[in-house]
Design a protein around this motif. Sequence first.
Motif, short mmCIF file in Angstrom:
data_model
loop_
_atom_site.label_atom_id
_atom_site.label_comp_id
_atom_site.label_asym_id
_atom_site.label_seq_id
_atom_site.Cartn_x
_atom_site.Cartn_y
_atom_site.Cartn_z
N PHE A 48 0.82 -1.22 0.00
CA PHE A 48 0.00 0.00 0.00
C PHE A 48 0.85 1.26 0.00
O PHE A 48 1.62 1.41 -0.96
CB PHE A 48 -1.08 -0.06 1.09
N ASN A 49 0.80 2.12 0.97
CA ASN A 49 1.40 3.46 0.95
C ASN A 49 2.81 3.43 0.33
O ASN A 49 3.79 3.13 1.02
CB ASN A 49 1.44 4.00 2.37
N ARG A 64 5.78 -0.11 0.16
CA ARG A 64 5.55 -0.63 1.51
C ARG A 64 4.85 -1.97 1.37
O ARG A 64 3.73 -2.05 0.86
CB ARG A 64 4.66 0.31 2.32
N TYR A 108 8.25 1.79 6.89
CA TYR A 108 7.00 1.91 6.13
C TYR A 108 6.78 3.33 5.60
O TYR A 108 7.51 4.26 5.93
CB TYR A 108 5.81 1.40 6.93
N ASP A 109 5.79 3.46 4.75
CA ASP A 109 5.33 4.73 4.17
C ASP A 109 6.46 5.55 3.53
O ASP A 109 6.75 6.70 3.91
CB ASP A 109 4.61 5.58 5.24
N ARG A 155 6.63 10.84 12.27
CA ARG A 155 6.27 10.11 11.05
C ARG A 155 6.12 11.12 9.90
O ARG A 155 6.18 12.33 10.10
CB ARG A 155 4.93 9.39 11.21
N LYS A 212 -5.88 14.82 12.93
CA LYS A 212 -4.45 15.02 12.62
C LYS A 212 -4.25 15.19 11.12
O LYS A 212 -5.10 14.79 10.33
CB LYS A 212 -3.60 13.86 13.13
N TYR A 242 -9.17 8.33 6.87
CA TYR A 242 -8.05 9.03 6.25
C TYR A 242 -8.45 9.53 4.87
O TYR A 242 -8.77 8.72 3.99
CB TYR A 242 -6.85 8.09 6.07
N VAL A 278 -7.23 -2.06 7.13
CA VAL A 278 -7.68 -0.89 7.91
C VAL A 278 -8.69 -0.14 7.04
O VAL A 278 -8.32 0.49 6.04
CB VAL A 278 -6.51 0.04 8.28
N VAL A 281 -9.36 4.25 4.41
CA VAL A 281 -8.07 4.95 4.32
C VAL A 281 -7.72 5.24 2.86
O VAL A 281 -7.70 4.32 2.04
CB VAL A 281 -6.91 4.13 4.94
N PHE A 283 -4.29 7.19 1.39
CA PHE A 283 -3.05 7.69 1.97
C PHE A 283 -2.06 7.96 0.84
O PHE A 283 -1.35 7.06 0.39
CB PHE A 283 -2.52 6.64 2.95
N ASP A 304 -5.03 0.37 3.69
CA ASP A 304 -3.81 -0.30 4.16
C ASP A 304 -3.66 -1.69 3.53
O ASP A 304 -3.15 -2.63 4.16
CB ASP A 304 -3.80 -0.43 5.70
C1 BMA Z 1 -0.88 5.63 10.03
C2 BMA Z 1 0.26 4.94 9.32
C3 BMA Z 1 -0.13 4.61 7.89
C4 BMA Z 1 -1.47 3.94 7.82
C5 BMA Z 1 -2.50 4.69 8.63
C6 BMA Z 1 -3.85 3.99 8.67
O1 BMA Z 1 -0.59 5.83 11.37
O2 BMA Z 1 0.58 3.76 10.00
O3 BMA Z 1 0.83 3.73 7.38
O4 BMA Z 1 -1.90 3.91 6.46
O5 BMA Z 1 -2.04 4.85 9.94
O6 BMA Z 1 -3.73 2.74 9.31
#
Ligand code: BMA
Length: 326
Positions: A48-49, A64, A108-109, A155, A212, A242, A278, A281, A283, A304
């Motif tokens: 994903f991301n 990722r 990740y990401d 992050r 956030k 997200y 998840v 989302v 992202f 995710d």
């Molecule tokens: C965030 C990160 C991302 C993820 C998102 C949703 O905190 O961990 O990698 O896509 O949460 O789970």
Amino acid sequence: MGVQVINGNSIPNLPWEERPAGSSDVVWRYSQNPVIPRNLIPKANSIFNSAVIPYRDEYVGVFRIDDTRRVMNLYFGRSQDGVNWKINHEPIEWVCEDVEIARFQYRYDPRLTWLEDRYYITWCNGYHGPTIGVGYTHDFQTFYQMENALLPFNRNGVLFPRKIHGKYAMFSRPSDNGHTPFGDVYYSESPDMVHWGCHRYVMGPSSWCYTKVGAGPIPIETSEGWLMIFHGVLTSCNGYVYSMGAALLDIDQPWKVICRAAPYLMSPQMLYECVGDVPNVVFPCAALVDADTNRLAIYYGAADTVVGMAFAKVDEMVQFIKENAV
Ligand code: BMA
């Protein structure tokens, strides 16, 4: 309106699609989404991301992948068209000057940019908690890992594609060690890509992302300012949602927000964005601009689990931000 993209590449060979008839969305999805399924390589639980960039006459990406042990790591891949990918079955191995840098908990990401003379990769690096990992490559064959940019917990480290007033520049999002229920974007600068300081507040939560926000793709330099695409989160009865938003930042002082769109650009609405490991989302981690036409291709993680692609036009996005400013 004639927004000029600065330092852009020609990338005619993506399978660009026009906005679907009847839609007025500023961002629209690729009709064949998801472009990368969760199981493109063996032992992948989810892909994903991820970050993508044009390289010579093809595309390369840092992906990722969470494997079936749920180890999160970064993998390298190539594609002729940005859509059909061949991803290595083993994670990237990093050359490190100091064994302490190499200690690995998770990665990740990723984000990926050409900067001066090399391709830099930043990611969320597990070093006694999440922080900003930094590495680079000249050729996508040998990858070097540098010192973490900042202390945990942090992050969403996203580099600018050029120095600003002679300094490297980066967004980050200070956080906690878990599923952080807060988060503002900050800007930091560095003389050497190792020592980071002069931290400046950029933006915080608002409306559809009142929990956030975090930087997304590498910002895009335009004649109207830095075009910043970001992700933002709201907390629903059913957990985090997200979505993707956009803002314009001052060219010389990028911590100054010129304007920021009040509505989101895109929220999780398709099945592959709403259902997965998840849910709910989108992202974004990469946005490619075709400098000849000002078209944008945004790569984003969905639920995710998979990678999706979406299209937009730089002019229209800039106009949308201005006309719908907070
Ligand atoms: C965030 C990160 C991302 C993820 C998102 C949703 O905190 O961990 O990698 O896509 O949460 O789970």
